[in-house]
Design an enzyme around this catalytic site. Structure first.
Site, PDB file in Angstrom:
ATOM      1  N   THR A  18     -51.659  -5.103  -2.078  1.00 30.74           N
ATOM      2  CA  THR A  18     -52.323  -4.114  -1.242  1.00 30.74           C
ATOM      3  C   THR A  18     -53.946  -4.721  -1.171  1.00 30.74           C
ATOM      4  O   THR A  18     -54.243  -5.365  -2.167  1.00 30.74           O
ATOM      5  CB  THR A  18     -52.391  -2.926  -1.721  1.00 30.74           C
ATOM      6  N   LEU A  20     -57.641  -5.804  -1.634  1.00 26.82           N
ATOM      7  CA  LEU A  20     -58.355  -7.087  -1.826  1.00 26.82           C
ATOM      8  C   LEU A  20     -57.386  -7.900  -2.487  1.00 26.82           C
ATOM      9  O   LEU A  20     -57.371  -9.240  -2.465  1.00 26.82           O
ATOM     10  CB  LEU A  20     -59.598  -6.685  -2.596  1.00 26.82           C
ATOM     11  N   ARG A  67     -50.560  -1.083 -18.189  1.00 27.20           N
ATOM     12  CA  ARG A  67     -50.920  -0.244 -19.191  1.00 27.20           C
ATOM     13  C   ARG A  67     -50.085  -0.571 -20.292  1.00 27.20           C
ATOM     14  O   ARG A  67     -50.185  -0.294 -21.498  1.00 27.20           O
ATOM     15  CB  ARG A  67     -50.986   1.133 -18.768  1.00 27.20           C
ATOM     16  N   TYR A 147     -71.105  -0.813 -10.059  1.00 27.12           N
ATOM     17  CA  TYR A 147     -71.740   0.198 -11.050  1.00 27.12           C
ATOM     18  C   TYR A 147     -71.350  -0.128 -12.477  1.00 27.12           C
ATOM     19  O   TYR A 147     -71.669   0.804 -13.228  1.00 27.12           O
ATOM     20  CB  TYR A 147     -71.162   1.501 -10.660  1.00 27.12           C
ATOM     21  N   ILE A 191     -65.736  -2.148   0.203  1.00 25.77           N
ATOM     22  CA  ILE A 191     -64.914  -3.161   1.201  1.00 25.77           C
ATOM     23  C   ILE A 191     -63.590  -2.131   1.661  1.00 25.77           C
ATOM     24  O   ILE A 191     -63.100  -1.871   0.798  1.00 25.77           O
ATOM     25  CB  ILE A 191     -64.559  -4.342   0.580  1.00 25.77           C
TER      26      ILE A 191
HETATM   27  C1  HXC Z   1     -58.973  14.635 -10.693  1.00 27.21           C
HETATM   28  C2  HXC Z   1     -57.093  13.384 -11.115  1.00 27.21           C
HETATM   29  C3  HXC Z   1     -57.228  12.793  -9.739  1.00 27.21           C
HETATM   30  C4  HXC Z   1     -58.428  13.410  -8.895  1.00 27.21           C
HETATM   31  C5  HXC Z   1     -55.481  12.065 -10.702  1.00 27.21           C
HETATM   32  N1  HXC Z   1     -56.135  12.982 -11.661  1.00 27.21           N
HETATM   33  N2  HXC Z   1     -56.191  12.092  -9.445  1.00 27.21           N
HETATM   34  N3  HXC Z   1     -58.165  14.161 -11.360  1.00 27.21           N
HETATM   35  N4  HXC Z   1     -59.115  14.212  -9.466  1.00 27.21           N
HETATM   36  N5  HXC Z   1     -58.289  12.904  -7.653  1.00 27.21           N
HETATM   37  C6  HXC Z   1     -55.693  13.078 -12.916  1.00 27.21           C
HETATM   38  C7  HXC Z   1     -54.253  13.871 -13.059  1.00 27.21           C
HETATM   39  O1  HXC Z   1     -54.401  15.031 -12.701  1.00 27.21           O
HETATM   40  C8  HXC Z   1     -53.920  13.501 -14.497  1.00 27.21           C
HETATM   41  O2  HXC Z   1     -54.373  14.252 -15.558  1.00 27.21           O
HETATM   42  C9  HXC Z   1     -54.295  12.081 -14.614  1.00 27.21           C
HETATM   43  O3  HXC Z   1     -55.363  11.862 -13.896  1.00 27.21           O
HETATM   44  C10 HXC Z   1     -53.313  11.079 -14.437  1.00 27.21           C
HETATM   45  O4  HXC Z   1     -52.688  11.342 -13.143  1.00 27.21           O
HETATM   46  P1  HXC Z   1     -51.377  10.570 -12.535  1.00 27.21           P
HETATM   47  O5  HXC Z   1     -51.127  10.862 -11.216  1.00 27.21           O
HETATM   48  O6  HXC Z   1     -50.222  10.983 -13.653  1.00 27.21           O
HETATM   49  O7  HXC Z   1     -51.568   9.124 -13.060  1.00 27.21           O
HETATM   50  P2  HXC Z   1     -50.848   7.764 -12.373  1.00 27.21           P
HETATM   51  O8  HXC Z   1     -49.721   8.070 -11.447  1.00 27.21           O
HETATM   52  O9  HXC Z   1     -50.707   7.047 -13.395  1.00 27.21           O
HETATM   53  O10 HXC Z   1     -51.885   7.360 -11.340  1.00 27.21           O
HETATM   54  C11 HXC Z   1     -53.122   6.504 -11.564  1.00 27.21           C
HETATM   55  C12 HXC Z   1     -54.470   6.939 -10.722  1.00 27.21           C
HETATM   56  C13 HXC Z   1     -54.075   7.049  -9.175  1.00 27.21           C
HETATM   57  C14 HXC Z   1     -55.437   6.444 -11.166  1.00 27.21           C
HETATM   58  C15 HXC Z   1     -54.785   8.582 -10.774  1.00 27.21           C
HETATM   59  O11 HXC Z   1     -54.979   7.163  -8.481  1.00 27.21           O
HETATM   60  C16 HXC Z   1     -53.451   5.538  -8.905  1.00 27.21           C
HETATM   61  O12 HXC Z   1     -52.471   5.305  -9.105  1.00 27.21           O
HETATM   62  N6  HXC Z   1     -54.192   4.746  -8.331  1.00 27.21           N
HETATM   63  C17 HXC Z   1     -54.245   3.278  -8.119  1.00 27.21           C
HETATM   64  C18 HXC Z   1     -54.901   2.719  -6.848  1.00 27.21           C
HETATM   65  C19 HXC Z   1     -56.409   3.136  -6.752  1.00 27.21           C
HETATM   66  O13 HXC Z   1     -56.753   4.150  -7.562  1.00 27.21           O
HETATM   67  N7  HXC Z   1     -57.108   2.176  -5.956  1.00 27.21           N
HETATM   68  C20 HXC Z   1     -58.470   2.262  -6.019  1.00 27.21           C
HETATM   69  C21 HXC Z   1     -59.205   1.617  -6.399  1.00 27.21           C
HETATM   70  S1  HXC Z   1     -60.696   1.682  -5.690  1.00 27.21           S
HETATM   71  P3  HXC Z   1     -53.912  15.581 -16.084  1.00 27.21           P
HETATM   72  O14 HXC Z   1     -54.799  16.183 -17.037  1.00 27.21           O
HETATM   73  O15 HXC Z   1     -53.643  16.557 -14.994  1.00 27.21           O
HETATM   74  O16 HXC Z   1     -52.499  15.237 -16.460  1.00 27.21           O
HETATM   75  C22 HXC Z   1     -61.845   0.965  -6.937  1.00 27.21           C
HETATM   76  C23 HXC Z   1     -63.302   0.515  -6.345  1.00 27.21           C
HETATM   77  C24 HXC Z   1     -64.580   1.503  -6.314  1.00 27.21           C
HETATM   78  O17 HXC Z   1     -61.855   1.031  -8.172  1.00 27.21           O
HETATM   79  C25 HXC Z   1     -65.752   1.007  -5.669  1.00 27.21           C
HETATM   80  C26 HXC Z   1     -65.790   1.394  -4.185  1.00 27.21           C
HETATM   81  C27 HXC Z   1     -66.871   1.009  -3.564  1.00 27.21           C
HETATM   82  P1  NAP Z   2     -56.058  -0.879  -4.180  1.00 26.48           P
HETATM   83  O1  NAP Z   2     -55.561  -1.343  -2.676  1.00 26.48           O
HETATM   84  O2  NAP Z   2     -55.637   0.531  -4.458  1.00 26.48           O
HETATM   85  O3  NAP Z   2     -55.577  -1.874  -5.083  1.00 26.48           O
HETATM   86  C1  NAP Z   2     -55.341  -1.532  -6.444  1.00 26.48           C
HETATM   87  C2  NAP Z   2     -53.958  -2.436  -6.840  1.00 26.48           C
HETATM   88  O4  NAP Z   2     -53.851  -2.211  -8.202  1.00 26.48           O
HETATM   89  C3  NAP Z   2     -52.759  -1.948  -6.004  1.00 26.48           C
HETATM   90  O5  NAP Z   2     -51.885  -2.946  -5.404  1.00 26.48           O
HETATM   91  C4  NAP Z   2     -52.092  -1.068  -7.029  1.00 26.48           C
HETATM   92  O6  NAP Z   2     -50.487  -1.128  -6.762  1.00 26.48           O
HETATM   93  C5  NAP Z   2     -52.385  -1.873  -8.246  1.00 26.48           C
HETATM   94  N1  NAP Z   2     -52.331  -0.856  -9.588  1.00 26.48           N
HETATM   95  C6  NAP Z   2     -52.834   0.227  -9.656  1.00 26.48           C
HETATM   96  N2  NAP Z   2     -52.407   0.668 -10.789  1.00 26.48           N
HETATM   97  C7  NAP Z   2     -51.701  -0.326 -11.376  1.00 26.48           C
HETATM   98  C8  NAP Z   2     -50.910  -0.170 -12.771  1.00 26.48           C
HETATM   99  N3  NAP Z   2     -51.081   0.626 -13.535  1.00 26.48           N
HETATM  100  N4  NAP Z   2     -50.210  -1.426 -12.971  1.00 26.48           N
HETATM  101  C9  NAP Z   2     -50.054  -2.393 -11.973  1.00 26.48           C
HETATM  102  N5  NAP Z   2     -50.800  -2.269 -10.879  1.00 26.48           N
HETATM  103  C10 NAP Z   2     -51.472  -1.413 -10.546  1.00 26.48           C
HETATM  104  O7  NAP Z   2     -57.636  -0.877  -3.708  1.00 26.48           O
HETATM  105  P2  NAP Z   2     -58.496  -2.282  -3.613  1.00 26.48           P
HETATM  106  O8  NAP Z   2     -59.727  -1.823  -2.898  1.00 26.48           O
HETATM  107  O9  NAP Z   2     -57.856  -3.308  -3.106  1.00 26.48           O
HETATM  108  O10 NAP Z   2     -59.103  -2.639  -5.149  1.00 26.48           O
HETATM  109  C11 NAP Z   2     -58.913  -3.755  -5.736  1.00 26.48           C
HETATM  110  C12 NAP Z   2     -59.938  -4.140  -6.720  1.00 26.48           C
HETATM  111  O11 NAP Z   2     -61.373  -4.150  -6.454  1.00 26.48           O
HETATM  112  C13 NAP Z   2     -59.927  -3.109  -8.022  1.00 26.48           C
HETATM  113  O12 NAP Z   2     -60.452  -3.610  -9.059  1.00 26.48           O
HETATM  114  C14 NAP Z   2     -61.133  -2.436  -7.379  1.00 26.48           C
HETATM  115  O13 NAP Z   2     -61.716  -1.703  -8.674  1.00 26.48           O
HETATM  116  C15 NAP Z   2     -62.167  -3.394  -6.982  1.00 26.48           C
HETATM  117  N6  NAP Z   2     -63.129  -2.819  -5.968  1.00 26.48           N
HETATM  118  C16 NAP Z   2     -62.778  -2.382  -4.774  1.00 26.48           C
HETATM  119  C17 NAP Z   2     -63.779  -1.946  -4.169  1.00 26.48           C
HETATM  120  C18 NAP Z   2     -63.764  -1.626  -2.643  1.00 26.48           C
HETATM  121  O14 NAP Z   2     -64.483  -0.932  -1.988  1.00 26.48           O
HETATM  122  N7  NAP Z   2     -62.472  -1.877  -2.023  1.00 26.48           N
HETATM  123  C19 NAP Z   2     -65.083  -1.836  -4.361  1.00 26.48           C
HETATM  124  C20 NAP Z   2     -65.511  -2.407  -5.713  1.00 26.48           C
HETATM  125  C21 NAP Z   2     -64.469  -2.944  -6.631  1.00 26.48           C
HETATM  126  P3  NAP Z   2     -49.608  -0.262  -7.320  1.00 26.48           P
HETATM  127  O15 NAP Z   2     -50.030   1.186  -6.929  1.00 26.48           O
HETATM  128  O16 NAP Z   2     -48.186  -0.569  -6.208  1.00 26.48           O
HETATM  129  O17 NAP Z   2     -49.191  -0.490  -8.778  1.00 26.48           O
END
Ligand code: HXC
Ligand code: NAP
Length: 279
Positions: A18, A20, A67, A147, A191
């Site tokens: 997905t 980036l 993880r 950050y 992005i």
């Molecule tokens: C508060 C939250 C929450 C939310 C989850 N939790 N979402 N707490 N606000 N919005 C808490 C849950 O309640 C739980 O705690 C714990 O986090 C774990 O949640 P799970 O859903 O069981 O975790 P998991 O299934 O492992 O999912 C991980 C995740 C989820 C990080 C929470 O969002 C995910 O899978 N994300 C992957 C993709 C992603 O996040 N992409 C964005 C990257 S962008 P409790 O205590 O209730 O058990 C990025 C760029 C930043 O990083 C810069 C942009 C400019």
């Molecule tokens: P994204 O589409 O949500 O990408 C996250 C990817 O990580 C997903 O493909 C997800 O796939 C995978 N992932 C999440 N948890 C995982 C786990 N436990 N094990 C294996 N895979 C896992 O978001 P994105 O915007 O492309 O972000 C990509 C990277 O860019 C990240 O490092 C993010 O912090 C960084 N970044 C993004 C931005 C932005 O603005 N987009 C800015 C700064 C930095 P599954 O859910 O299928 O596992």
């Protein structure tokens, strides 16, 4: 860029189904790379791999949660079996969400830090041991965020983890240079991707106010990030070691400069200020 910049190179991209990660996978493949993808969900990985194959490239997928160190090791072995030895690792997988820190649960903090920091360690350790054992050079690119250096409210766990990722990058850039292994990082600004923006830019008003504060007056694109990433991981970037490339349209500096908010002053206010100051 030379069209064969990554010819024959095997690039393992975590979270490559997905956003980036997908953009980097497609770009690396278009430059001749063979693409090894992992993530938790099979479907987006398969879709990206099929897109690469449809364009004449080679790709392999394996699912894991970064993880889990044993699952990461098994994935590396499966990807090597499918495509041959790995040359490049991109630690792109991440988790993040907005939350006031006093409400962040221990498990929420743990989930993000274990995906971003521990996941990066597990994949880097597995790839590093693979390279050291087989006496092959390697290139690692870690995706941070701007950050990493400043910290940021409301994404505490991600800020802590990304700072750790940069520390890992710089530590190993020196320690593993003797094994022919390079590590660098990119710190992107906003992005648009579904994963990031659905979680971190939940309203149109928020989106527009963030966009206006970027000196470039626009968000970045996954494609331009992918171009920079291709350069950094390729031999063209061979002299780069432990570097963190900020890639954010100037957003970070805009927030840091003490008087930069004056950009928002209308011309008539400047005029009044000049008169008030006797100018
Ligand atoms: C508060 C939250 C929450 C939310 C989850 N939790 N979402 N707490 N606000 N919005 C808490 C849950 O309640 C739980 O705690 C714990 O986090 C774990 O949640 P799970 O859903 O069981 O975790 P998991 O299934 O492992 O999912 C991980 C995740 C989820 C990080 C929470 O969002 C995910 O899978 N994300 C992957 C993709 C992603 O996040 N992409 C964005 C990257 S962008 P409790 O205590 O209730 O058990 C990025 C760029 C930043 O990083 C810069 C942009 C400019
Ligand atoms: P994204 O589409 O949500 O990408 C996250 C990817 O990580 C997903 O493909 C997800 O796939 C995978 N992932 C999440 N948890 C995982 C786990 N436990 N094990 C294996 N895979 C896992 O978001 P994105 O915007 O492309 O972000 C990509 C990277 O860019 C990240 O490092 C993010 O912090 C960084 N970044 C993004 C931005 C932005 O603005 N987009 C800015 C700064 C930095 P599954 O859910 O299928 O596992």
């Amino acid at each position: 860029m030379a069209p064969d910049l990554l010819a024959g190179r095997v690039a393992w991209i975590t979270g490559g189904g997905t956003g980036l990660g997908r953009a980097m996978a497609l770009r690396f493949a278009s430059l001749g790379g063979k693409i090894a993808l992992c993530g938790r969900r099979q479907e987006p990985l398969d879709e990206t791999a099929q897109t690469i194959r449809d364009a004449g490239g080679e790709a392999a997928v394996a699912t894991c949660d970064v993880r889990d160190p044993d699952a990461v090791q098994a994935v590396l072995e499966s990807l090597v079996e499918q495509l041959g030895p790995i040359d490049i690792l991109v630690n792109n997988a991440a988790g993040n969400f907005l939350c006031p820190s006093e409400e962040l649960s221990p498990n929420g903090f743990d989930a993000v830090v274990r995906i971003v920091l521990h996941g990066t360690f597990h994949c880097t350790r597995a790839a590093g041991r693979h390279w050291i054992e087989t006496k092959r050079p390697g290139s690692v690119l870690n995706i941070a965020a701007t950050y990493w250096n400043t910290g940021s409210g409301f994404v505490l766990a991600s800020a802590c983890a990304k700072a750790g990722v940069v520390a890992l990058t710089r530590s190993l850039a020196v320690e593993w240079a003797r094994h022919g292994i390079r590590l660098n990082a990119i710190a992107p600004g906003p992005i648009p991707t579904e994963g990031a923006f659905s979680r971190l830019m939940p309203s149109d008003a928020m989106l527009e106010s963030r966009r206006r504060k970027i000196p470039a007056q626009r968000f970045g694109t996954p494609e331009e990030l992918a171009d920079l990433a291709a350069f950094v991981v390729s031999d063209a970037g061979s002299w780069m070691r432990g570097e963190v490339v900020t890639f954010d349209g100037g957003e970070w500096l805009r927030g840091a400069g003490e008087f930069n908010d004056l950009l928002e002053l209308p011309p008539e206010t400047w005029e009044a200020l000049r008169k008030g100051a006797g100018g």
